[in-house]
Design a protein around this motif. Sequence first.
Motif, PDB file in Angstrom:
ATOM      1  N   THR A 180       0.834  -1.199   0.000  1.00  8.62           N
ATOM      2  CA  THR A 180       0.000   0.000   0.000  1.00  8.62           C
ATOM      3  C   THR A 180       0.871   1.251   0.000  1.00  8.62           C
ATOM      4  N   VAL A 181       1.906   1.234   0.826  1.00  3.38           N
ATOM      5  CA  VAL A 181       2.834   2.357   0.896  1.00  3.38           C
ATOM      6  C   VAL A 181       3.612   2.487  -0.411  1.00  3.38           C
ATOM      7  N   VAL A 182       4.047   1.342  -0.939  1.00  2.00           N
ATOM      8  CA  VAL A 182       4.821   1.342  -2.186  1.00  2.00           C
ATOM      9  C   VAL A 182       3.998   1.895  -3.346  1.00  2.00           C
ATOM     10  N   GLU A 183       2.740   1.492  -3.437  1.00  3.38           N
ATOM     11  CA  GLU A 183       1.893   1.965  -4.535  1.00  3.38           C
ATOM     12  C   GLU A 183       1.566   3.445  -4.386  1.00  3.38           C
ATOM     13  N   ALA A 184       1.437   3.918  -3.151  1.00  2.00           N
ATOM     14  CA  ALA A 184       1.204   5.344  -2.935  1.00  2.00           C
ATOM     15  C   ALA A 184       2.404   6.159  -3.417  1.00  2.00           C
ATOM     16  N   LYS A 185       3.600   5.637  -3.183  1.00  4.69           N
ATOM     17  CA  LYS A 185       4.813   6.309  -3.658  1.00  4.69           C
ATOM     18  C   LYS A 185       4.827   6.360  -5.183  1.00  4.69           C
ATOM     19  N   ALA A 186       4.452   5.267  -5.823  1.00  2.00           N
ATOM     20  CA  ALA A 186       4.421   5.236  -7.284  1.00  2.00           C
ATOM     21  C   ALA A 186       3.406   6.235  -7.828  1.00  2.00           C
ATOM     22  N   ALA A 187       2.291   6.385  -7.144  1.00  2.00           N
ATOM     23  CA  ALA A 187       1.256   7.312  -7.599  1.00  2.00           C
ATOM     24  C   ALA A 187       1.721   8.762  -7.499  1.00  2.00           C
ATOM     25  N   ARG A 188       2.623   9.048  -6.550  1.00  2.00           N
ATOM     26  CA  ARG A 188       3.173  10.404  -6.417  1.00  2.00           C
ATOM     27  C   ARG A 188       4.345  10.634  -7.359  1.00  2.00           C
ATOM     28  N   GLY A 189       5.106   9.561  -7.627  1.00  2.00           N
ATOM     29  CA  GLY A 189       6.328   9.686  -8.399  1.00  2.00           C
ATOM     30  C   GLY A 189       7.467  10.199  -7.537  1.00  2.00           C
ATOM     31  N   GLY A 208      13.775  -1.303 -11.394  1.00  2.00           N
ATOM     32  CA  GLY A 208      14.666  -2.094 -10.552  1.00  2.00           C
ATOM     33  C   GLY A 208      13.842  -3.034  -9.693  1.00  2.00           C
ATOM     34  N   ALA A 209      14.493  -4.001  -9.057  1.00  2.00           N
ATOM     35  CA  ALA A 209      13.770  -4.963  -8.234  1.00  2.00           C
ATOM     36  C   ALA A 209      13.063  -4.284  -7.068  1.00  2.00           C
ATOM     37  N   GLY A 210      13.663  -3.226  -6.536  1.00  2.00           N
ATOM     38  CA  GLY A 210      13.042  -2.523  -5.426  1.00  2.00           C
ATOM     39  C   GLY A 210      12.012  -1.505  -5.864  1.00  2.00           C
ATOM     40  N   SER A 211      12.268  -0.846  -6.978  1.00  2.00           N
ATOM     41  CA  SER A 211      11.369   0.212  -7.454  1.00  2.00           C
ATOM     42  C   SER A 211      10.314  -0.289  -8.425  1.00  2.00           C
ATOM     43  N   LEU A 212      10.549  -1.462  -9.041  1.00  2.00           N
ATOM     44  CA  LEU A 212       9.701  -1.998 -10.104  1.00  2.00           C
ATOM     45  C   LEU A 212       9.701  -0.998 -11.262  1.00  2.00           C
ATOM     46  N   VAL A 213       8.573  -0.359 -11.532  1.00  2.00           N
ATOM     47  CA  VAL A 213       8.515   0.725 -12.516  1.00  2.00           C
ATOM     48  C   VAL A 213       8.023   1.951 -11.754  1.00  2.00           C
ATOM     49  N   LEU A 214       8.893   2.948 -11.590  1.00  2.00           N
ATOM     50  CA  LEU A 214       8.587   4.070 -10.703  1.00  2.00           C
ATOM     51  C   LEU A 214       8.693   5.396 -11.463  1.00  2.00           C
ATOM     52  N   PRO A 215       7.597   6.133 -11.584  1.00  2.00           N
ATOM     53  CA  PRO A 215       7.611   7.379 -12.349  1.00  2.00           C
ATOM     54  C   PRO A 215       8.546   8.441 -11.753  1.00  2.00           C
ATOM     55  N   VAL A 216       9.146   9.252 -12.643  1.00  2.00           N
ATOM     56  CA  VAL A 216       9.998  10.382 -12.267  1.00  2.00           C
ATOM     57  C   VAL A 216       9.308  11.653 -12.749  1.00  2.00           C
ATOM     58  N   ASP A 253      16.761  17.307 -11.533  1.00  2.00           N
ATOM     59  CA  ASP A 253      17.510  18.506 -11.103  1.00  2.00           C
ATOM     60  C   ASP A 253      16.603  19.725 -10.961  1.00  2.00           C
ATOM     61  N   GLY A 254      15.425  19.495 -10.418  1.00  2.00           N
ATOM     62  CA  GLY A 254      14.498  20.586 -10.162  1.00  2.00           C
ATOM     63  C   GLY A 254      13.677  21.023 -11.346  1.00  2.00           C
ATOM     64  N   GLN A 255      13.924  20.456 -12.531  1.00  2.00           N
ATOM     65  CA  GLN A 255      13.173  20.795 -13.738  1.00  2.00           C
ATOM     66  C   GLN A 255      12.104  19.731 -13.986  1.00  2.00           C
ATOM     67  N   PRO A 256      10.858  20.133 -14.202  1.00  2.00           N
ATOM     68  CA  PRO A 256       9.800  19.140 -14.388  1.00  2.00           C
ATOM     69  C   PRO A 256       9.983  18.310 -15.655  1.00  2.00           C
ATOM     70  N   VAL A 257       9.625  17.061 -15.569  1.00  2.00           N
ATOM     71  CA  VAL A 257       9.560  16.196 -16.738  1.00  2.00           C
ATOM     72  C   VAL A 257       8.160  16.344 -17.320  1.00  2.00           C
ATOM     73  N   GLY A 258       8.078  16.796 -18.572  1.00  2.00           N
ATOM     74  CA  GLY A 258       6.765  17.036 -19.166  1.00  2.00           C
ATOM     75  C   GLY A 258       5.976  18.035 -18.336  1.00  2.00           C
ATOM     76  N   LYS A 259       4.803  17.609 -17.870  1.00  2.00           N
ATOM     77  CA  LYS A 259       3.958  18.475 -17.043  1.00  2.00           C
ATOM     78  C   LYS A 259       4.316  18.383 -15.558  1.00  2.00           C
ATOM     79  N   GLY A 260       5.363  17.612 -15.257  1.00  2.00           N
ATOM     80  CA  GLY A 260       5.739  17.461 -13.853  1.00  2.00           C
ATOM     81  C   GLY A 260       4.813  16.549 -13.078  1.00  2.00           C
ATOM     82  N   GLU A 261       4.118  15.691 -13.795  1.00  2.00           N
ATOM     83  CA  GLU A 261       3.152  14.782 -13.175  1.00  2.00           C
ATOM     84  C   GLU A 261       3.468  13.338 -13.536  1.00  2.00           C
ATOM     85  N   VAL A 262       2.947  12.431 -12.731  1.00  2.00           N
ATOM     86  CA  VAL A 262       3.042  11.003 -13.061  1.00  2.00           C
ATOM     87  C   VAL A 262       2.252  10.755 -14.341  1.00  2.00           C
ATOM     88  N   GLY A 263       2.884  10.098 -15.306  1.00  2.00           N
ATOM     89  CA  GLY A 263       2.252   9.923 -16.606  1.00  2.00           C
ATOM     90  C   GLY A 263       1.569   8.574 -16.784  1.00  2.00           C
TER      91      GLY A 263
END
Length: 287
Positions: free
Chosen positions: A123-132, A246-254, A258-268
């Motif tokens: 539950t905690v891991v999936e919440a982290k993925a949802a935030r990125g 990675g084995a710990g992160s699985l697929v984890l959005p960024v 370096d402080g610059q947003p990727v795209g809209k700065g949101e989980v895609g």
Amino acid sequence: MGRISYVNGRFVPHGEAVVHIEDRGYQLADAVYEVWALFDGKLADAEGHFARLERSLSELRIRMPMSRAALTVVLKEAVRRNRVRDGLVYLQVSRGVAPRDHAFPNPEVRPAVVITVKGLDRTVVEAKAARGITVVTTPENRWGRCDIKTVGLLPNAMAKQKAREAGAGEAWFVDELGFVTEGASSNAWIVGADGRLRTRDTNANILRGVTRLTLLDVIRDAGLEVDERPFTPKDATEAQEAFITGAGSLVLPVTAVDGQPVGKGEVGPVAMRLRRLYIERARATAI
């Protein structure tokens, strides 16, 4: 019930688990490791991790401490004794215990084996993925054989600390040409403006990520296109999405580099779809 670890043929309480002071993994980083994700008490991507373990040991001329079948039994027993359903299994194999000398022991000594298991709250891991997460970059300063999964991780630890102090979740190494090689404990990906995925070719000086390898199959099965070629941090911030694997992160959005947003700065949507598809594949094929 407390945690149980495996050390050189014995299951012992985690707090009492010790290795010899002249273990070459401790003194010389003369050791390799693997990490399996656990789903429902089963080892994910098992074949890929065993194959990479065998390759790493071969590259360092350390013999397998036991057959793959026997090691599978020990790993599963460690999981059973710890009563973990979702989590991570860590395996370390060093060259063994011998009087301190840079050259390999002669005659050869028995490899030393350590296994630990820890649980994760999905539950905690999936919440982290949802935030990125956010990423910082750092100059590539590792040795020339990052394709071998050794325990010589001081540059990775320093990079992780840099990320933590910046409030980021990961650090990406950047080579002398300005390209991202990989993360401190992950592979790096972007989704370009054209919708194609990009990740660095493993012929470069990066680890042959097992999660990465499985995800490549998932991507192709999903009808998506991927280019195995390098990208810069600027490419990442100009992309639609970015993520790590990675084995710990699985697929984890960024969401930022370096402080610059990727795209809209949101989980895609692409990263989250691939995360779901990867987990489905991992669960279905775990042993």
